[in-house]
Write an enzyme that holds these catalytic residues in place. Structure first.
Site, PDB file in Angstrom:
ATOM      1  CG  ASP A   1      -1.734  -0.966   1.332  1.00 45.52           C
ATOM      2  OD1 ASP A   1      -1.919  -1.707   0.281  1.00 45.52           O
ATOM      3  OD2 ASP A   1      -2.719  -0.871   2.219  1.00 45.52           O
TER       4      ASP A   1
ATOM      5  CB  SER B   1       9.776   2.687   4.819  1.00 46.07           C
ATOM      6  OG  SER B   1      10.839   3.414   4.703  1.00 46.07           O
TER       7      SER B   1
ATOM      8  CG  HIS C   1       2.797  -8.851   0.334  1.00 50.48           C
ATOM      9  ND1 HIS C   1       2.312  -9.816   0.905  1.00 50.48           N
ATOM     10  CD2 HIS C   1       2.802  -7.948   1.386  1.00 50.48           C
ATOM     11  CE1 HIS C   1       1.799  -9.769   2.064  1.00 50.48           C
ATOM     12  NE2 HIS C   1       2.181  -8.567   2.416  1.00 50.48           N
TER      13      HIS C   1
END
Length: 362
Positions: free
Chosen positions: A167, A333, A227
């Protein structure tokens, strides 16, 4: 690596569609690019050697990274305003270490739940998709930072070459043309970013096609896991210590070279077109970067600011699939993707667009 697909689902119907247009486009582009290529240019999956990688399974630690590369951002950094230089001199690493210690500290209920509620309200977290979704289930802020997603809360596009690994929001995407951009018009060094001592490397000579890049900023309220964005083989992991400046777009705009100055973990390997790289970049309050396949890795250490490089070569390359969890941050981050692919491909999303994990990107 564990196949952690918590909170991730795939649309079975989309699998049957499997992008005949993409396959045709890729074939056309590959034929076109092959006709433009002179000589034998074989991608190696590594930017430091043209031979095959020889997995050793060992850790290699090198000294501070030094490069005499003559690049424009070096001169820019020396003439930046006093405020920027002052910002870089702040004890951001000490603050990040102390923040991490505080976040890890368990609190009794109802205090712990109220802290999570306050944080989620201030940062705009979506508690409805968190697993668990009750604030009273969390004993510390760090536990909430590392929360999982509810099953079914994200769909992994099966019609994409590349899906979003997290995200976040795109700060830059495009083709590498001799230098990398962290945000439009602000550059950073490719060899320094990847932990190479090479000076002015001509990376294109190792590539059949060209190198693309995507920079994704994870806001503090976002899900903090990152991911696999595609099917690829992970062959080497490097931890590069460094500074812990904020990676918010406003700071990226002001500090050239920020992404090659901050602490980061570089994951390199190969995918269907050749070289593939995914980099997790630390930031203020986010020194802690966790990698599933390197559980003993420790980041966010108080005196670790000198671009020291620790490499881990995998004895056997790890096959990763879209949506498979690679690691997580302990706060927001940035994730950077660098990959080889045919010329002429276009990203679906523009710079500034928001993304959800698994969304179609390329």
């Amino acid at each position: 690596m564990n196949d952690d697909l918590t909170g991730i689902t795939k649309d079975e119907k989309e699998e049957k569609e499997e992008n005949q247009d993409i396959e045709k486009t890729d074939l056309d582009l590959e034929n076109q690019n092959n006709s433009e290529t002179t000589g034998s240019l074989e991608s190696t999956g590594s930017l430091e050697t043209t031979g095959s990688l020889e997995p050793t399974g060992s850790l290699e630690t090198t000294g501070s990274l030094e490069s005499t590369e003559d690049v424009p951002w070096e001169s820019k950094l020396t003439v930046r305003s006093t405020l920027i230089n002052l910002y870089r001199s702040l004890p951001l690493r000490r603050f990040s270490v102390q923040f991490g210690s505080l976040a890890d500290k368990p609190f009794p209920q109802p205090l712990a739940g109220l802290l999570v509620l306050l944080y989620s309200r201030v940062c705009g977290c979506n508690l409805g998709e968190a697993n668990p979704d009750s604030i009273w289930e969390y004993k510390s802020l760090a536990q909430f930072f590392a929360r999982d997603l509810k099953p079914g809360s994200r769909n992994i596009s099966s019609r994409s070459r590349i899906v979003s690994p997290a995200d976040g929001r795109i700060t830059f995407r495009g083709v590498y043309a001799g230098r990398l951009e962290q945000i439009k018009g602000v550059f950073y060094s490719l060899p320094k970013f990847l932990g190479s001592k090479s000076t002015n490397p001509s990376l294109q000579k190792y590539l059949k096609f060209c190198l693309y890049q995507v920079v994704i900023y994870l806001c503090p309220g976002d899900y903090h896991g990152f991911h696999s964005p595609t099917s690829w083989r992970l062959e080497r992991i490097s931890h590069i210590s460094g500074e812990l400046m904020s990676v918010a777009p406003g700071v990226l705009q002001q500090v050239p070279g920020l992404l090659h100055l901050n602490e980061r973990v570089v994951l390199e390997g190969e995918w269907r077109y050749g070289y593939f790289c995914m980099v997790a970049v630390g930031a203020t309050s986010v020194g802690s970067i966790e990698i599933t396949s390197w559980p003993e890795l420790r980041t966010n250490l108080l005196n670790d600011k000198t671009q020291k490089i620790t490499r881990r070569q995998l004895n056997t390359p790890t096959q990763l699939e879209p949506g498979q969890k690679i690691g997580q941050f302990r706060f927001g981050s940035s994730v950077v993707l660098l990959f080889e692919a045919p010329r002429g491909l276009e990203f679906i999303k523009q710079a500034g667009a928001t993304l959800k994990l698994g969304e179609h990107l390329l």
